[in-house]
Design a protein around this motif. Sequence first.
Motif, mmCIF file in Angstrom:
data_model
loop_
_atom_site.group_PDB
_atom_site.id
_atom_site.type_symbol
_atom_site.label_atom_id
_atom_site.label_comp_id
_atom_site.label_asym_id
_atom_site.label_seq_id
_atom_site.Cartn_x
_atom_site.Cartn_y
_atom_site.Cartn_z
ATOM 1 N N HIS A 290 0.825 -1.207 0.000
ATOM 2 C CA HIS A 290 0.000 0.000 0.000
ATOM 3 C C HIS A 290 0.859 1.258 0.000
ATOM 4 O O HIS A 290 0.561 2.225 -0.715
ATOM 5 C CB HIS A 290 -0.921 -0.015 1.211
ATOM 6 N N LEU A 291 1.948 1.277 0.767
ATOM 7 C CA LEU A 291 2.819 2.446 0.815
ATOM 8 C C LEU A 291 3.509 2.668 -0.527
ATOM 9 O O LEU A 291 3.674 3.810 -0.966
ATOM 10 C CB LEU A 291 3.849 2.288 1.926
ATOM 11 N N ARG A 292 3.917 1.583 -1.184
ATOM 12 C CA ARG A 292 4.542 1.734 -2.510
ATOM 13 C C ARG A 292 3.565 2.372 -3.490
ATOM 14 O O ARG A 292 3.922 3.274 -4.253
ATOM 15 C CB ARG A 292 5.002 0.372 -3.027
ATOM 16 N N GLU A 293 2.322 1.883 -3.483
ATOM 17 C CA GLU A 293 1.324 2.434 -4.388
ATOM 18 C C GLU A 293 0.988 3.881 -4.030
ATOM 19 O O GLU A 293 0.800 4.725 -4.920
ATOM 20 C CB GLU A 293 0.064 1.570 -4.345
ATOM 21 N N LEU A 294 0.919 4.173 -2.742
ATOM 22 C CA LEU A 294 0.630 5.531 -2.295
ATOM 23 C C LEU A 294 1.706 6.503 -2.770
ATOM 24 O O LEU A 294 1.404 7.598 -3.277
ATOM 25 C CB LEU A 294 0.527 5.549 -0.768
ATOM 26 N N LEU A 295 2.959 6.118 -2.623
ATOM 27 C CA LEU A 295 4.064 6.981 -3.043
ATOM 28 C C LEU A 295 4.112 7.121 -4.560
ATOM 29 O O LEU A 295 4.436 8.195 -5.080
ATOM 30 C CB LEU A 295 5.382 6.416 -2.515
ATOM 31 N N SER A 379 -8.630 5.007 -1.326
ATOM 32 C CA SER A 379 -7.696 5.521 -2.319
ATOM 33 C C SER A 379 -7.628 4.668 -3.576
ATOM 34 O O SER A 379 -7.127 5.127 -4.590
ATOM 35 C CB SER A 379 -6.282 5.609 -1.706
ATOM 36 N N ARG A 380 -8.099 3.425 -3.541
ATOM 37 C CA ARG A 380 -8.031 2.610 -4.740
ATOM 38 C C ARG A 380 -9.099 3.056 -5.732
ATOM 39 O O ARG A 380 -10.171 3.538 -5.354
ATOM 40 C CB ARG A 380 -8.184 1.126 -4.394
ATOM 41 N N SER A 381 -8.817 2.867 -7.030
ATOM 42 C CA SER A 381 -9.745 3.327 -8.055
ATOM 43 C C SER A 381 -10.940 2.400 -8.202
ATOM 44 O O SER A 381 -12.046 2.837 -8.502
ATOM 45 C CB SER A 381 -9.008 3.449 -9.394
#
Length: 416
Positions: A290-295, A379-381
């Motif tokens: 999740h943090l990788r995707e957030l960044l 936050s996910r589409s």
Amino acid sequence: MATAFSSDGEAALRRELRAAVAAAPRRDLDTFYEMDRAAAFVRDGRFRKVALQFPDELLADAVEVAGRMEAATRAEMFVLGDTTYGSCCVDEVAAEHVGAEAVLHYGPACLSPCRKLPVLHIFGQQPLDVGRCTEAFRELYPEQQSYVVVLSDVVYAHAMGELEQQLCPKYPNVIFSRLVCGDPPGPAVPGEERKFGRQFLVKTAGGLQDYAMFYVGAEGLTLTNFMLTWNCCPFSSFNPVTSCGRRETLNVNRALMRRLYLVERARDASVVGILVGTLGVAGYLTVLQHLRELLSRAGKRSYTLAVGKPNPAKLANFPEVDIFVLVACAQNSLLDSSDFYRPVVTPYELELACNPARDWTGNYLTDFRDLLPASFLESRSWRGLEQQLGQTPVSKAVQGRRGIAIAYEDEGCEQP
């Protein structure tokens, strides 16, 4: 600054080590380490190989405890000599190296749920003067109708029943928290708090903000986490080592302002290092992803780093990183990075910096698992199928895409 990153090692060789927890008297090992309960756990589970995890201050008793456990259970015992990360977390990685089927975790614990192995926590029954603790409580809360939640360090949990018997007859509005090892079954009911392995139910209409907190234990990270998380409540404490009670004077607002300053540093960072601070807490892989995707969505580069226990010397090897985020248990996530070359933030602080769906509400989160139900889903589409009857206009059906997801026919991808 240079001395924080390198030295000739002389200071470490001359350093005098002091145990953070008093050693158990040899004649009291059976009681202190709850041998009967531990042996029953091993026998009932029919475990043949068991890992024993001790903090540094209790390692002196490890050989004796392992010998007694083997004699009582006929199982093979392995003492874990060093923990991969914090000693409060169950080291499933080291336990799996010896093929252990279960873990006996001794000493203070963060009570974070584990992913794979059965675990029994043996906190070590540190002595508590219940009479003096009762006196200190009455001095701090002379009004007997006071609304107070009693929390304790895990090493004093064994004495909370006796303290409850002393206080509750005269203090009807006092609530004692209960320790919960692992995730409690079922959803929380209204007014119920489940954090840091503690569980309690508040009964007032105003909720937790109507209560004060009384903590039994020494000053440390556990108390700091409690005060930041439940920052709407005034705190008092009783230190069993000094037998003194006091009102806590930690400036919570100032501490929160310091953390919010780090949020701004994270917002300005271009390169973020994701520090893996646990390999055993349930959900850590999901949070890392999740943090990788957030960044990535925030336009920041990220590197995932597994460096064991973080210290200034290790992190100074990554000068291109603007800020680090530590994925660890709730007790170890608040790392004081004042001596570090770059700041170290928590996953929650990175959420505040990079996720527009996450706003500061006054509630501070140190358990990274609390982030997933809200921020991950918001936050996910893709959000799943929603009927939204009467909310969308009527339109003609159109032909959809054909092919497989890796190469739809209308995308014009060239085949190798």
